[in-house]
Design a protein around this motif. Structure first.
Motif, PDB file in Angstrom:
ATOM      1  N   GLY A  86       2.365  43.807  48.244  1.00  0.00           N
ATOM      2  CA  GLY A  86       3.129  44.014  49.485  1.00  0.00           C
ATOM      3  C   GLY A  86       4.513  43.392  49.449  1.00  0.00           C
ATOM      4  O   GLY A  86       5.516  44.029  49.777  1.00  0.00           O
ATOM      5  N   LEU A  87       4.583  42.132  49.041  1.00  0.00           N
ATOM      6  CA  LEU A  87       5.886  41.465  48.997  1.00  0.00           C
ATOM      7  C   LEU A  87       6.753  42.051  47.875  1.00  0.00           C
ATOM      8  O   LEU A  87       7.965  42.220  48.051  1.00  0.00           O
ATOM      9  CB  LEU A  87       5.693  39.957  48.804  1.00  0.00           C
ATOM     10  CG  LEU A  87       6.973  39.149  48.674  1.00  0.00           C
ATOM     11  CD1 LEU A  87       7.849  39.296  49.922  1.00  0.00           C
ATOM     12  CD2 LEU A  87       6.660  37.676  48.434  1.00  0.00           C
ATOM     13  N   ASN A  88       6.115  42.371  46.762  1.00  0.00           N
ATOM     14  CA  ASN A  88       6.888  42.982  45.662  1.00  0.00           C
ATOM     15  C   ASN A  88       7.568  44.271  46.121  1.00  0.00           C
ATOM     16  O   ASN A  88       8.729  44.522  45.801  1.00  0.00           O
ATOM     17  CB  ASN A  88       5.964  43.274  44.473  1.00  0.00           C
ATOM     18  CG  ASN A  88       5.563  42.003  43.738  1.00  0.00           C
ATOM     19  OD1 ASN A  88       6.367  41.394  43.052  1.00  0.00           O
ATOM     20  ND2 ASN A  88       4.323  41.580  43.907  1.00  0.00           N
ATOM     21  N   GLY A  91      10.426  46.051  54.014  1.00  0.00           N
ATOM     22  CA  GLY A  91       9.228  45.205  53.918  1.00  0.00           C
ATOM     23  C   GLY A  91       8.092  45.749  54.767  1.00  0.00           C
ATOM     24  O   GLY A  91       7.971  46.969  54.967  1.00  0.00           O
ATOM     25  N   ASP A  92       7.267  44.828  55.280  1.00  0.00           N
ATOM     26  CA  ASP A  92       6.081  45.255  56.033  1.00  0.00           C
ATOM     27  C   ASP A  92       6.430  46.101  57.252  1.00  0.00           C
ATOM     28  O   ASP A  92       5.590  46.854  57.734  1.00  0.00           O
ATOM     29  CB  ASP A  92       5.274  44.026  56.479  1.00  0.00           C
ATOM     30  CG  ASP A  92       4.317  43.538  55.393  1.00  0.00           C
ATOM     31  OD1 ASP A  92       4.554  43.851  54.210  1.00  0.00           O
ATOM     32  OD2 ASP A  92       3.336  42.841  55.720  1.00  0.00           O
ATOM     33  N   ALA A  93       7.620  45.982  57.774  1.00  0.00           N
ATOM     34  CA  ALA A  93       8.022  46.814  58.916  1.00  0.00           C
ATOM     35  C   ALA A  93       7.988  48.303  58.531  1.00  0.00           C
ATOM     36  O   ALA A  93       7.681  49.157  59.358  1.00  0.00           O
ATOM     37  CB  ALA A  93       9.430  46.437  59.373  1.00  0.00           C
ATOM     38  N   LEU A 110      18.083  36.905  62.889  1.00  0.00           N
ATOM     39  CA  LEU A 110      17.410  36.504  64.129  1.00  0.00           C
ATOM     40  C   LEU A 110      15.907  36.467  63.884  1.00  0.00           C
ATOM     41  O   LEU A 110      15.338  37.451  63.405  1.00  0.00           O
ATOM     42  CB  LEU A 110      17.693  37.521  65.242  1.00  0.00           C
ATOM     43  CG  LEU A 110      19.161  37.899  65.475  1.00  0.00           C
ATOM     44  CD1 LEU A 110      19.254  39.003  66.517  1.00  0.00           C
ATOM     45  CD2 LEU A 110      19.951  36.674  65.919  1.00  0.00           C
ATOM     46  N   ASP A 111      15.286  35.340  64.162  1.00  0.00           N
ATOM     47  CA  ASP A 111      13.829  35.289  64.027  1.00  0.00           C
ATOM     48  C   ASP A 111      13.235  34.611  65.248  1.00  0.00           C
ATOM     49  O   ASP A 111      13.782  33.632  65.757  1.00  0.00           O
ATOM     50  CB  ASP A 111      13.402  34.554  62.759  1.00  0.00           C
ATOM     51  CG  ASP A 111      11.936  34.819  62.443  1.00  0.00           C
ATOM     52  OD1 ASP A 111      11.670  35.665  61.574  1.00  0.00           O
ATOM     53  OD2 ASP A 111      11.050  34.227  63.098  1.00  0.00           O
ATOM     54  N   ALA A 112      12.079  35.147  65.671  1.00  0.00           N
ATOM     55  CA  ALA A 112      11.441  34.627  66.883  1.00  0.00           C
ATOM     56  C   ALA A 112      10.947  33.193  66.692  1.00  0.00           C
ATOM     57  O   ALA A 112      10.916  32.411  67.644  1.00  0.00           O
ATOM     58  CB  ALA A 112      10.276  35.541  67.257  1.00  0.00           C
TER      59      ALA A 112
HETATM   60  C1  LIG Z   1      -3.973  37.732  52.415  1.00  0.00           C
HETATM   61  C2  LIG Z   1      -2.700  38.333  51.885  1.00  0.00           C
HETATM   62  C3  LIG Z   1      -2.328  38.118  50.570  1.00  0.00           C
HETATM   63  C4  LIG Z   1      -1.160  38.693  50.058  1.00  0.00           C
HETATM   64  N1  LIG Z   1      -0.835  38.501  48.735  1.00  0.00           N
HETATM   65  C5  LIG Z   1       0.270  39.088  48.236  1.00  0.00           C
HETATM   66  C6  LIG Z   1       0.630  38.933  46.851  1.00  0.00           C
HETATM   67  O1  LIG Z   1      -0.034  38.256  46.080  1.00  0.00           O
HETATM   68  N2  LIG Z   1       1.757  39.563  46.389  1.00  0.00           N
HETATM   69  C7  LIG Z   1       2.518  40.329  47.201  1.00  0.00           C
HETATM   70  O2  LIG Z   1       3.512  40.912  46.724  1.00  0.00           O
HETATM   71  N3  LIG Z   1       2.207  40.500  48.519  1.00  0.00           N
HETATM   72  C8  LIG Z   1       1.113  39.897  49.048  1.00  0.00           C
HETATM   73  N4  LIG Z   1       0.811  40.049  50.374  1.00  0.00           N
HETATM   74  C9  LIG Z   1       1.718  40.821  51.247  1.00  0.00           C
HETATM   75  C10 LIG Z   1       2.894  39.957  51.737  1.00  0.00           C
HETATM   76  O3  LIG Z   1       2.426  38.720  52.227  1.00  0.00           O
HETATM   77  C11 LIG Z   1       3.685  40.686  52.800  1.00  0.00           C
HETATM   78  O4  LIG Z   1       3.997  41.987  52.340  1.00  0.00           O
HETATM   79  C12 LIG Z   1       4.988  39.962  53.132  1.00  0.00           C
HETATM   80  O5  LIG Z   1       4.757  38.636  53.499  1.00  0.00           O
HETATM   81  C13 LIG Z   1       5.755  40.685  54.256  1.00  0.00           C
HETATM   82  O6  LIG Z   1       6.935  39.978  54.527  1.00  0.00           O
HETATM   83  P1  LIG Z   1       7.949  40.487  55.650  1.00  0.00           P
HETATM   84  O7  LIG Z   1       9.096  39.539  55.581  1.00  0.00           O
HETATM   85  O8  LIG Z   1       8.190  41.949  55.506  1.00  0.00           O
HETATM   86  O9  LIG Z   1       7.171  40.329  57.033  1.00  0.00           O
HETATM   87  P2  LIG Z   1       6.688  39.004  57.809  1.00  0.00           P
HETATM   88  O10 LIG Z   1       6.359  37.917  56.871  1.00  0.00           O
HETATM   89  O11 LIG Z   1       5.617  39.465  58.734  1.00  0.00           O
HETATM   90  O12 LIG Z   1       7.967  38.521  58.638  1.00  0.00           O
HETATM   91  C14 LIG Z   1       8.348  39.151  59.835  1.00  0.00           C
HETATM   92  C15 LIG Z   1       9.243  38.191  60.619  1.00  0.00           C
HETATM   93  O13 LIG Z   1       9.785  38.900  61.743  1.00  0.00           O
HETATM   94  C16 LIG Z   1       9.817  38.027  62.846  1.00  0.00           C
HETATM   95  N5  LIG Z   1       9.790  38.838  64.069  1.00  0.00           N
HETATM   96  C17 LIG Z   1       8.854  39.729  64.472  1.00  0.00           C
HETATM   97  N6  LIG Z   1       9.208  40.272  65.649  1.00  0.00           N
HETATM   98  C18 LIG Z   1      10.383  39.710  66.020  1.00  0.00           C
HETATM   99  C19 LIG Z   1      11.248  39.854  67.144  1.00  0.00           C
HETATM  100  N7  LIG Z   1      10.976  40.691  68.170  1.00  0.00           N
HETATM  101  N8  LIG Z   1      12.399  39.120  67.183  1.00  0.00           N
HETATM  102  C20 LIG Z   1      12.716  38.265  66.179  1.00  0.00           C
HETATM  103  N9  LIG Z   1      11.920  38.103  65.085  1.00  0.00           N
HETATM  104  C21 LIG Z   1      10.762  38.804  65.017  1.00  0.00           C
HETATM  105  C22 LIG Z   1       8.563  37.154  62.673  1.00  0.00           C
HETATM  106  O14 LIG Z   1       8.718  35.893  63.359  1.00  0.00           O
HETATM  107  C23 LIG Z   1       8.510  36.979  61.152  1.00  0.00           C
HETATM  108  O15 LIG Z   1       9.160  35.797  60.718  1.00  0.00           O
HETATM  109  C24 LIG Z   1      -0.352  39.487  50.906  1.00  0.00           C
HETATM  110  C25 LIG Z   1      -0.717  39.709  52.238  1.00  0.00           C
HETATM  111  C26 LIG Z   1      -1.881  39.134  52.728  1.00  0.00           C
HETATM  112  C27 LIG Z   1      -2.270  39.377  54.175  1.00  0.00           C
END
Ligand SMILES: Cc1cc2nc3c(=O)[nH]c(=O)nc-3n(C[C@H](O)[C@H](O)[C@H](O)COP(=O)(O)OP(=O)(O)OC[C@H]3O[C@@H](n4cnc5c(N)ncnc54)[C@H](O)[C@@H]3O)c2cc1C
Length: 417
Positions: free
Chosen positions: A312-314, A299-301, A36-38
């Motif tokens: 961060g992504l790694n 992940g970031d959560a 589920l994604d917003a």
């Molecule tokens: C400038 C920058 C550069 C970076 N460079 C790197 C790099 O080189 N290498 C690396 O490893 N990391 C890097 N990172 C970190 C990396 O981008 C993040 O750690 C990663 O994208 C997090 O992914 P995620 O899927 O956990 O979260 P997100 O990408 O934030 O995804 C969260 C998802 O949840 C959904 N969501 C939120 N709330 C709800 C809800 N209530 N209902 C349904 N859906 C919802 C959102 O729509 C979104 O799609 C960088 C970060 C930044 C800011």
């Protein structure tokens, strides 16, 4: 009343890079997942959605290979052959003492292998969607589904949607980003702060080839990272105090390029910025717990870190590998995948790696994002000393590649089944 009908085994909230990878790993191993994604899917694939690139370590690319994603991405990925870390000041260039990682220094099976790869997030997202389409019978994607509540009970968990609907599963996995509504709904506390900095992201075209060199250049306003992309292009992650980053973003191209040249130098000939610029406000957050009643964070959560080391992504992908292995193994043994004992194994596996890297990146940013003369001297000497000790350099290279510690099967490039 406890309902027993499940729409999926796992309700995965958040279809970002971590959520999509997690859904793929679980779906390929026989678990039914509902994502589920917003956001609507078309929006997340649009070029203007996310200007970021990601530096992926070797372990992350092995995981993507095991999931069938890497073959769809490899020809759009730029290998990193060298990483240069140096301190400096605008207009004066880098200080002479620096830290240099060379892919030719690796020994054993990684000898001569790239230190990592740079991929554009939009290409990675598209490759994940393509791989997921091969597993549509196990993974259903439900974009434009805003989650507003979750209710665990002894038999499963019910997730409520903004449109009044609900979805039921055995476990709720939240990869819903740094603000993580699910983490907040579950009342999971944590530590966090804003850095007061933002990362300005832009693409730069240069006349000469970069040779696969990534340069982390520490300037008083914050780190200025130059990441090699395919072709004669590099991606910038230019960290500045937020007001300054916003002002830079608003500059017209000629003025922006003047600021850029003062930092970028002339090693790659004439340079020019191209395309839009993005701003990402930077913050730190670490959840006290990664698990709650029938809920798990990834992940970031679970952990948001400064992008200073591109990790961060790694870290999020390492969460995915551990979580998928724990859940798939439990499922095979006939255990309840939402039970506290199963989820505790995931938390124990991921805690040390996540905490240590979060602390290191925070300290690095504090140490380097300033212009205090004594600290400047100490870090210049520190970089020179670290750069001259071969074993220390190689250890740092292994950690940055994600090759340290007990690796889950996917991070070794092995399938889960
Ligand atoms: C400038 C920058 C550069 C970076 N460079 C790197 C790099 O080189 N290498 C690396 O490893 N990391 C890097 N990172 C970190 C990396 O981008 C993040 O750690 C990663 O994208 C997090 O992914 P995620 O899927 O956990 O979260 P997100 O990408 O934030 O995804 C969260 C998802 O949840 C959904 N969501 C939120 N709330 C709800 C809800 N209530 N209902 C349904 N859906 C919802 C959102 O729509 C979104 O799609 C960088 C970060 C930044 C800011």
């Amino acid at each position: 009343m406890v309902k027993t009908q499940f729409d999926a085994d796992i309700i995965l909230i958040g279809g970002g890079l971590v959520g999509l990878t997690c859904a793929l790993a679980l779906g390929m191993s026989g678990l039914r997942v509902s994502v589920l994604d917003a956001a609507p899917q078309a929006a997340s694939l649009a070029p203007e959605f996310d200007g970021r690139v990601s530096a992926l370590g070797r372990a992350s690319t092995r995981l993507l290979a095991a999931l069938g994603v890497w073959p769809r991405l490899a020809d759009r990925a730029q290998p990193i052959h060298d990483i240069l870390v140096s301190d400096g000041r605008i207009g004066r260039g880098p200080s002479p003492l620096s830290l240099h990682f060379d892919h030719l220094e690796g020994d054993g099976e990684i000898a001569g292998q790239p230190l990592g790869h740079i991929v554009e997030n939009r290409h990675l997202r598209a490759a994940l969607y393509a791989a997921l389409s091969d597993h549509a019978e196990m993974v259903s994607l439900r974009p434009a589904s805003l989650v507003t509540g979750y209710a665990p009970d002894p038999g499963g968990v019910t997730v409520r949607l903004a449109d009044g609907g609900h979805v039921r599963g055995r476990l709720c996995a939240a990869a819903d980003g740094r603000e993580s509504p699910l983490r907040q709904m579950a009342g999971i506390k944590g530590v966090g702060w804003n850095y007061g900095q933002s990362g300005l992201v832009a693409t730069v075209h240069h006349d000469l080839p970069h040779g696969g060199l990534a340069h982390e250049y520490f300037l008083p306003g914050g780190p200025f990272a130059i990441l090699p992309m395919t072709g004669n292009r590099s991606s910038l992650v230019w960290t500045e105090p937020t007001a300054r980053a916003q002002a830079l973003r608003r500059l017209d191209q000629a003025d922006f390029d003047i600021e850029l040249r003062a930092r970028f130098g002339s090693q790659w000939g004439e340079i020019k910025s191209e395309g839009p610029r993005w701003i990402y406000p930077l913050s730190f957050h670490h959840a006290r717990d990664y698990v709650a009643d029938r809920l798990v964070l990834a992940g970031d959560a679970a952990h948001t870190i400064h992008p200073i080391a591109g990790q961060g992504l790694n870290l999020g992908l390492r969460d995915v590998a551990a979580l998928a292995e724990v859940l798939v193994d439990a499922h095979r043994l006939g255990l309840d995948i939402g039970s506290a004992i199963v989820l505790a194994r995931y938390q124990a596996w991921r805690r040390f790696d996540n905490v240590s890297l979060s602390v290191i990146t925070d300290l690095l940013n504090r140490l380097f994002s300033n212009d205090l003369p004594l600290l400047r001297l100490a870090r210049t000497i520190g970089l020179g000393v670290a750069g001259s000790i071969g074993p220390l350099r190689r250890l740092a290279m292994r950690h940055a590649a994600g090759d340290a510690g007990t690796l889950p099967r996917l991070l070794n490039g092995n399938p889960l089944t």
